[in-house]
Design a protein around this motif. Structure first.
Motif, PDB file in Angstrom:
ATOM      1  N   LEU A 118       0.832  -1.203   0.000  1.00  0.00           N
ATOM      2  CA  LEU A 118       0.000   0.000   0.000  1.00  0.00           C
ATOM      3  C   LEU A 118       0.872   1.260   0.000  1.00  0.00           C
ATOM      4  N   PHE A 119       1.822   1.336   0.942  1.00  0.00           N
ATOM      5  CA  PHE A 119       2.665   2.532   1.032  1.00  0.00           C
ATOM      6  C   PHE A 119       3.575   2.652  -0.193  1.00  0.00           C
ATOM      7  N   LYS A 120       4.070   1.520  -0.673  1.00  0.00           N
ATOM      8  CA  LYS A 120       4.923   1.535  -1.868  1.00  0.00           C
ATOM      9  C   LYS A 120       4.132   2.076  -3.063  1.00  0.00           C
ATOM     10  N   SER A 121       2.874   1.661  -3.176  1.00  0.00           N
ATOM     11  CA  SER A 121       2.039   2.083  -4.311  1.00  0.00           C
ATOM     12  C   SER A 121       1.742   3.576  -4.277  1.00  0.00           C
ATOM     13  N   MET A 122       1.918   4.206  -3.098  1.00  0.00           N
ATOM     14  CA  MET A 122       1.619   5.631  -2.959  1.00  0.00           C
ATOM     15  C   MET A 122       2.857   6.512  -3.057  1.00  0.00           C
ATOM     16  N   GLY A 123       4.004   5.887  -3.370  1.00  0.00           N
ATOM     17  CA  GLY A 123       5.205   6.689  -3.588  1.00  0.00           C
ATOM     18  C   GLY A 123       6.210   6.660  -2.466  1.00  0.00           C
ATOM     19  N   PHE A 124       5.909   5.931  -1.373  1.00  0.00           N
ATOM     20  CA  PHE A 124       6.895   5.785  -0.290  1.00  0.00           C
ATOM     21  C   PHE A 124       8.034   4.889  -0.782  1.00  0.00           C
ATOM     22  N   THR A 125       9.235   5.157  -0.297  1.00  0.00           N
ATOM     23  CA  THR A 125      10.404   4.400  -0.727  1.00  0.00           C
ATOM     24  C   THR A 125      11.201   3.926   0.486  1.00  0.00           C
ATOM     25  N   GLU A 126      12.257   3.149   0.259  1.00  0.00           N
ATOM     26  CA  GLU A 126      13.098   2.653   1.349  1.00  0.00           C
ATOM     27  C   GLU A 126      14.484   2.341   0.807  1.00  0.00           C
ATOM     28  N   ASP A 127      15.429   2.185   1.712  1.00  0.00           N
ATOM     29  CA  ASP A 127      16.726   1.610   1.378  1.00  0.00           C
ATOM     30  C   ASP A 127      16.541   0.102   1.490  1.00  0.00           C
ATOM     31  N   PRO A 128      16.572  -0.653   0.383  1.00  0.00           N
ATOM     32  CA  PRO A 128      16.247  -2.081   0.443  1.00  0.00           C
ATOM     33  C   PRO A 128      17.207  -2.897   1.318  1.00  0.00           C
ATOM     34  N   LYS A 129      18.387  -2.343   1.610  1.00  0.00           N
ATOM     35  CA  LYS A 129      19.361  -3.077   2.432  1.00  0.00           C
ATOM     36  C   LYS A 129      19.179  -2.792   3.925  1.00  0.00           C
ATOM     37  N   TYR A 130      18.341  -1.807   4.247  1.00  0.00           N
ATOM     38  CA  TYR A 130      18.206  -1.367   5.646  1.00  0.00           C
ATOM     39  C   TYR A 130      16.962  -1.964   6.291  1.00  0.00           C
ATOM     40  N   ARG A 131      17.120  -2.453   7.511  1.00  0.00           N
ATOM     41  CA  ARG A 131      15.978  -2.866   8.329  1.00  0.00           C
ATOM     42  C   ARG A 131      16.138  -2.264   9.723  1.00  0.00           C
ATOM     43  N   ALA A 132      15.023  -1.932  10.343  1.00  0.00           N
ATOM     44  CA  ALA A 132      15.035  -1.437  11.714  1.00  0.00           C
ATOM     45  C   ALA A 132      14.467  -2.519  12.625  1.00  0.00           C
TER      46      ALA A 132
END
Length: 278
Positions: free
Chosen positions: A257-271
């Protein structure tokens, strides 16, 4: 180690802005503190002004700190300095239960080792994606028709019980206190029914992240979550807040859902969130 005063907290906020997205959670706490939002935290650094580690921890002088879960958050540019602060400088009170939340999961083995060495138990609480919106020009529709627009409003304290009983980490007295604090002091957004009762809502945590997104089961499939995310993201951006959220690894529906709305991430990073001394 140094406890930051008001002027230093403002300066630290500016430094953390340069380290997005990894610094977002600590930045979010400082953003609120610097705008006079209520807090039970104090902020310490390894050295000032050129700090490598900054830690938000319960303020021992704040009596209200006892009413909330003991939560610690940090941002670190140097794992060895972080280790030293945790082991030699009493940056954290290891004698009681506490939670470290939103930390760089690459530090997990060090945190486990430190707690093991002092015979404090630990366990992983959750592992999450850190999703963020660089600016609202990246925000994708939906556009909202006027009828639905008229049903978008903010939550009030009369809605605390409803939000608490549907919150995964709520349902108890501490959850009630937490949600009361969030609704009283931070932005919220909801879609109401024809009687004015919330059927879908989103809140903002005290560290500025979007959260507690929920739609009552009988009102799902109508696109309310997208409408609320869009409305809240625009409001936060207009008020100067960073726009971000944490999404648990297993929550693929929210992630998409968030990805489809334009949110992004560093694919190598996890919290990660870890509990200690439980």
């Amino acid at each position: 180690m140094k406890v930051l005063n008001k002027e230093e907290l403002v300066a630290a906020e500016g430094v953390l802005r340069k380290h997005f997205p990894k610094s977002l959670k600590v930045y979010g706490f400082l953003f609120g503190i610097n705008r006079n939002k209520p807090t039970t935290l104090e902020v310490v650094v390894d050295t000032w002004p050129d700090f490598k580690v900054i830690i938000c921890r319960p303020d021992p002088k704040n009596k209200k700190a006892l009413e909330f879960m003991k939560k610690v958050t940090y941002y670190s540019m140097d794992e060895e300095i972080l280790r030293k602060m945790l082991t030699e400088e009493n940056a954290i009170d290891w004698s009681t239960y506490f939670l470290i939340g939103g930390f760089d999961f690459s530090h997990a083995s060090m945190l486990k080792q430190v707690s093991s060495d002092i015979e404090v138990n630990n366990r992983a609480y959750t592992l999450v994606h850190l999703m963020y919106l660089p600016d609202t020009s990246h925000l994708l529709p939906p556009e909202v028709d006027s009828e639905l627009e008229s049903r978008i409003s903010s939550l009030s304290l009369s809605h605390v019980d409803l939000v608490n009983k549907t919150w995964k980490f709520g349902g108890n007295e501490k959850g009630h206190r937490n949600i009361t604090n969030l609704i009283s002091n931070f932005p919220s957004c909801c879609v109401t029914d024809s009687q004015g009762q919330p059927v879908s809502w989103i809140l903002v945590y005290d560290y500025g992240a979007l959260g507690l997104l929920y739609t009552l089961p009988e009102h799902r499939g109508k696109g309310y979550a997208k409408v609320l995310i869009r409305a809240m993201a625009k409001r936060l951006h207009a008020e100067g807040f960073p726009v971000y959220c944490f999404i648990e690894e297993e929550n693929t529906v929210s992630y998409k859902l968030f990805k489809s709305m334009g949110f992004t991430e560093d694919p190598k990073y996890r919290a990660g969130w870890f509990e200690f001394n439980f």
